[in-house]
Enzyme design. Structure first.
Site: not given
Ligand code: GUN
Length: 305
Positions: A54, A98, A127
């Site tokens: 990311k 996360q 998100d």
């Molecule tokens: N862990 C797995 N997928 C995601 C996601 O889309 N966002 C976040 N913040 N954590 C994750």
């Protein structure tokens, strides 16, 4: 192979190039550079890779990306205080915690995932996990679209696989993928048009059935689908005998089996029956990050135009 391959990797690159151009124009117009802050608690290896990806994607798009790396011993109060700080920091447009959070080492002051996600300001919730943003989506007036479901919608839209009036079977009922995809595909308006995409097919107005791990006669149900979206986390659950010839098959599953990534769809068998299919890897996965970048730019626009 009879199915058309839905190349998510290529579409993600197109979207990322569009976003980089959008950021460039924004900064050139004298507006702020979009900034995303990711919070990573603990040292889960997979999460470290996701967060690093990311960060890199932000950099390539001209978005400022920072990562707060906090120890697994972080208490719930400490994490909530950090989120509150970022909520009030005007230079931070997007906040992402996360998941999964590590199993709490402090039983008196645990890391409660629900409380943590609820604490992120809905205006910075890139998100789209906060109840406010989930509610707005359900009402058909989304602020942020959740990244993986939005990636699926963009993929179908840009590959001309419209679903209007068709039967879509979503396998999986998670808050992050199954439920929001079902909501988006059954709405009146095409959510993909919220982005820069023009034209494309009507990726809305579908008749949606949500199936899950407890659904009886799953094979019979899936056989009725014009479009199957597998997001249940069971390796190779969807097999060729379950697919109506010509159907569109989207595989959101990422399962690690013997150190290999395997989807929820038996790709080798299903590609001989389906009309179109996403691979794993290189299908939906790359689109998730692209849509996170999209939301971060949107958060900056919400903050200061
Ligand atoms: N862990 C797995 N997928 C995601 C996601 O889309 N966002 C976040 N913040 N954590 C994750």
């Amino acid at each position: 192979m009879t199915a058309t391959l839905l190349n998510g990797k290529q579409i993600a690159q197109e979207i990322r190039a569009e976003i980089a151009e959008q950021v460039r124009r924004r900064v050139q117009a004298g507006k702020s550079q979009p900034k995303l802050c990711a919070i990573l608690v603990g040292d889960d290896p997979a999460s470290q890779v996701y967060v690093r990806n990311k960060e890199r994607a932000c950099e390539k798009a001209g978005i400022a990306g920072t990562v707060d790396r906090l120890p697994a011993t972080t208490t719930g109060t400490e994490l909530l205080a950090r989120i509150e700080q970022l909520n009030h920091d005007p230079t931070v447009h997007g906040i992402l915690v996360q998941l999964p959070l590590p199993k709490s080492e402090s039983s008196a002051d645990p890391l409660d995932e629900r409380r943590v996600l609820d604490a992120v300001s809905p205006l910075k919730d890139v998100d789209a996990f906060s109840p406010v943003n989930v509610g707005l989506l359900m009402q058909g007036r989304p602020r942020f679209l959740p990244c993986t479901p939005h990636g699926v919608v963009q993929l179908l839209h840009r590959c001309d696989r419209g679903v209007a009036g068709k039967h879509v079977v979503v396998i999986g009922r998670s808050d992050i993928v199954g439920k929001p995809i079902a909501s988006m595909l059954s709405q009146r308006t095409n959510m993909a048009n919220q982005g820069d995409a023009e034209g494309g097919r009507d990726v809305a107005n579908a008749t949606v059935t949500i199936a899950h791990s407890r659904t009886e006669n799953l094979a019979d149900l899936v056989r009725q689908a014009d479009c199957v979206i597998a997001a249940v986390g069971i390796p190779k659950l969807v097999t060729a005998d379950m697919i109506r010839p010509g159907a569109t098959v989207v595989d959101v599953g990422i399962n690690r089996v013997d150190d290999k990534l395997v989807g929820d769809v038996d790709f080798e068998g299903v590609k001989e029956v389906a009309g179109a299919i996403t691979p794993v890897p290189g299908g939906v996965g790359p689109l998730t990050i692209a849509m996170l970048l999209h939301n971060t730019v949107k958060a900056a626009e919400l903050a200061d135009g």
